[in-house]
Design a protein around this motif. Sequence first.
Motif, PDB file in Angstrom:
ATOM      1  N   GLU A 169      29.592  43.455  36.060  1.00  0.00           N
ATOM      2  CA  GLU A 169      30.842  43.424  36.814  1.00  0.00           C
ATOM      3  C   GLU A 169      30.905  42.148  37.639  1.00  0.00           C
ATOM      4  OE1 GLU A 169      31.135  46.907  39.189  1.00  0.00           O
ATOM      5  OE2 GLU A 169      31.243  48.278  37.477  1.00  0.00           O
ATOM      6  N   GLY A 170      32.115  41.836  38.112  1.00  0.00           N
ATOM      7  CA  GLY A 170      32.195  40.682  38.992  1.00  0.00           C
ATOM      8  C   GLY A 170      33.596  40.156  39.172  1.00  0.00           C
ATOM      9  N   GLN A 171      33.639  38.941  39.713  1.00  0.00           N
ATOM     10  CA  GLN A 171      34.890  38.260  40.011  1.00  0.00           C
ATOM     11  C   GLN A 171      34.835  36.836  39.481  1.00  0.00           C
ATOM     12  OE1 GLN A 171      34.518  38.966  44.391  1.00  0.00           O
ATOM     13  NE2 GLN A 171      36.608  39.732  44.214  1.00  0.00           N
ATOM     14  N   VAL A 172      35.981  36.356  39.034  1.00  0.00           N
ATOM     15  CA  VAL A 172      36.152  34.957  38.659  1.00  0.00           C
ATOM     16  C   VAL A 172      37.334  34.442  39.469  1.00  0.00           C
ATOM     17  CG1 VAL A 172      36.643  33.341  36.789  1.00  0.00           C
ATOM     18  CG2 VAL A 172      35.215  35.358  36.351  1.00  0.00           C
ATOM     19  N   VAL A 195      39.811  38.731  37.872  1.00  0.00           N
ATOM     20  CA  VAL A 195      39.977  37.284  37.719  1.00  0.00           C
ATOM     21  C   VAL A 195      41.279  36.862  38.393  1.00  0.00           C
ATOM     22  CG1 VAL A 195      40.933  37.632  35.401  1.00  0.00           C
ATOM     23  CG2 VAL A 195      40.150  35.364  36.095  1.00  0.00           C
ATOM     24  N   SER A 196      41.178  35.848  39.253  1.00  0.00           N
ATOM     25  CA  SER A 196      42.345  35.439  40.033  1.00  0.00           C
ATOM     26  C   SER A 196      42.360  33.923  40.242  1.00  0.00           C
ATOM     27  CB  SER A 196      42.332  36.142  41.401  1.00  0.00           C
ATOM     28  OG  SER A 196      41.190  35.774  42.152  1.00  0.00           O
ATOM     29  N   ARG A 197      43.558  33.400  40.405  1.00  0.00           N
ATOM     30  CA  ARG A 197      43.794  31.984  40.732  1.00  0.00           C
ATOM     31  C   ARG A 197      43.031  31.055  39.772  1.00  0.00           C
ATOM     32  NH1 ARG A 197      42.533  34.053  45.877  1.00  0.00           N
ATOM     33  NH2 ARG A 197      40.743  32.646  46.064  1.00  0.00           N
ATOM     34  N   THR A 198      42.990  31.454  38.526  1.00  0.00           N
ATOM     35  CA  THR A 198      42.225  30.719  37.518  1.00  0.00           C
ATOM     36  C   THR A 198      43.164  30.157  36.459  1.00  0.00           C
ATOM     37  OG1 THR A 198      40.113  31.829  37.875  1.00  0.00           O
ATOM     38  CG2 THR A 198      40.554  31.067  35.641  1.00  0.00           C
ATOM     39  N   THR A 214      37.387  46.703  31.512  1.00  0.00           N
ATOM     40  CA  THR A 214      38.484  46.767  32.468  1.00  0.00           C
ATOM     41  C   THR A 214      38.755  45.361  32.989  1.00  0.00           C
ATOM     42  OG1 THR A 214      37.894  49.003  33.157  1.00  0.00           O
ATOM     43  CG2 THR A 214      39.276  47.734  34.655  1.00  0.00           C
ATOM     44  N   LEU A 215      39.988  44.922  32.839  1.00  0.00           N
ATOM     45  CA  LEU A 215      40.402  43.589  33.274  1.00  0.00           C
ATOM     46  C   LEU A 215      41.457  43.715  34.357  1.00  0.00           C
ATOM     47  CD1 LEU A 215      40.557  40.460  32.944  1.00  0.00           C
ATOM     48  CD2 LEU A 215      42.292  40.867  31.179  1.00  0.00           C
ATOM     49  N   LEU A 216      41.179  43.108  35.497  1.00  0.00           N
ATOM     50  CA  LEU A 216      42.153  42.977  36.575  1.00  0.00           C
ATOM     51  C   LEU A 216      42.489  41.497  36.686  1.00  0.00           C
ATOM     52  CD1 LEU A 216      40.307  45.284  39.138  1.00  0.00           C
ATOM     53  CD2 LEU A 216      42.113  45.938  37.523  1.00  0.00           C
ATOM     54  N   ALA A 217      43.642  41.119  36.179  1.00  0.00           N
ATOM     55  CA  ALA A 217      44.029  39.708  36.123  1.00  0.00           C
ATOM     56  C   ALA A 217      45.271  39.496  36.971  1.00  0.00           C
ATOM     57  CB  ALA A 217      44.287  39.282  34.682  1.00  0.00           C
ATOM     58  N   ASN A 243      51.373  39.369  38.407  1.00  0.00           N
ATOM     59  CA  ASN A 243      51.613  38.113  39.125  1.00  0.00           C
ATOM     60  C   ASN A 243      50.951  36.910  38.456  1.00  0.00           C
ATOM     61  OD1 ASN A 243      53.142  37.444  41.673  1.00  0.00           O
ATOM     62  ND2 ASN A 243      51.292  36.244  42.026  1.00  0.00           N
ATOM     63  N   ASN A 244      51.021  36.892  37.122  1.00  0.00           N
ATOM     64  CA  ASN A 244      50.528  35.753  36.350  1.00  0.00           C
ATOM     65  C   ASN A 244      51.701  35.013  35.718  1.00  0.00           C
ATOM     66  OD1 ASN A 244      47.455  36.527  36.222  1.00  0.00           O
ATOM     67  ND2 ASN A 244      48.566  38.380  35.607  1.00  0.00           N
ATOM     68  N   VAL A 245      51.507  33.733  35.451  1.00  0.00           N
ATOM     69  CA  VAL A 245      52.409  32.984  34.586  1.00  0.00           C
ATOM     70  C   VAL A 245      51.683  32.762  33.269  1.00  0.00           C
ATOM     71  CG1 VAL A 245      53.565  30.782  34.180  1.00  0.00           C
ATOM     72  CG2 VAL A 245      53.695  31.859  36.428  1.00  0.00           C
ATOM     73  N   ILE A 246      52.302  33.251  32.187  1.00  0.00           N
ATOM     74  CA  ILE A 246      51.743  33.102  30.842  1.00  0.00           C
ATOM     75  C   ILE A 246      52.761  32.306  30.035  1.00  0.00           C
ATOM     76  CG2 ILE A 246      50.831  34.286  28.822  1.00  0.00           C
ATOM     77  CD1 ILE A 246      50.353  36.741  30.623  1.00  0.00           C
TER      78      ILE A 246
END
Length: 385
Positions: A169-172, A195-198, A214-217, A243-246
């Motif tokens: 587990e973790g954060q990016v 994963v945030s602000r990436t 499980t992905l929290l993006a 709250n992503n731009v794809i």
Amino acid sequence: MMASRMTFQVLMYSFSMSVFTGTVIADEDLAGRLKSAHRNSEVTVNPGTLTSPLTIDRPLTLVGESRDECVLEVTADQPALSIRSKQPVVIEGLTIKWQLESSDGRKGPACALLIQDSRVTLKNCRLIALGGTQQCPSAVQCAGFSKVTIEDCHFEGFDFTVNYSGGAEGQVIDCVILNPGHCGLSVFAGSKVDVSRTIVTGSEYHGFRCTGGTLLAHDNLIIANKNRGIYLGNKSAKGRIANNVIQNAGTGIGAFAQSSVTIENNVILDCTYAAIGTRDTCPLKIRNNILMGNPRGIVVFEESGRSQLKLTRNSFWGNETAAENIDLPDQTLQADPQFTAHEEGDFSIRSSQLNEAKQGLVDNAVLREVWLRWKSLKESTAASE
């Protein structure tokens, strides 16, 4: 015992290595210095190039004096850096360049950095592929019961760049993942990543992939990836994408199996096939997204004959077809969001109708900052060519 501070010209947890910083330090001297290192020490690496693998098996903080000048450059059929410590390890301010020495290396942990059952923070580091995707399968493997935070790091090349598997587990956070072969970030079964602000860009296939995990993006810029911005499958994925731009993908988000993910308040635009594509077996919750300038807004592929999709209010504008194989709900909006300047990363909307309906990004400011980082990256890359 208070943490001690140890400054070595080079530190290495292995039995042999060569170092090129104008001098060569004998292996015997390194072994003696390693034995004197206390647990929880802060160890500083001076500028130089290390050329043999490094292993850390105890809690410590390893800090390079200059990220660009403190380099671990390894060609070997093992990771450049392996970490196995249940107590915290911090790696900061290093550049790791790596490739396999032979095709036999693919049988083992084929990665630049292996984190096994460990608690690690990787901060302000660069991981660069020395060769093509066959020689550089992975930058980081977070395996087993690891808890790994990756912050303010730059990745370039590699086939499957950052991977969490086996319960890791973790954060990016605040990272750049540039030009992956297959995927920028992968979350496998039993693992969970926030994963945030990436920024992930230039992938030959996918930006992010979640297969059984499980992905929290959120708050990411996922741009110019050839196949899918986010791939949910082949095993069922869980999580939330918000709250992503794809932008500029084949398909912005693609879902398979029985993926159960909430997709809300994203902006998905300028894809070459569809903004969102899903199998009818996926109970996705899709709401408050702006889908703009795509051949298809939403397309559903019929596999079971009974759609599990939970589709509520979303906004469509400038798509060739808003929806395929699904009827849109009555609350659907067809309106120009009137972005302030989306070509420059400002996705704030001036449409009162969409604002009142709380469509699109809930935090435009954070995406604006990420976009400006991407613009700066493009400019610096162009200047160096």
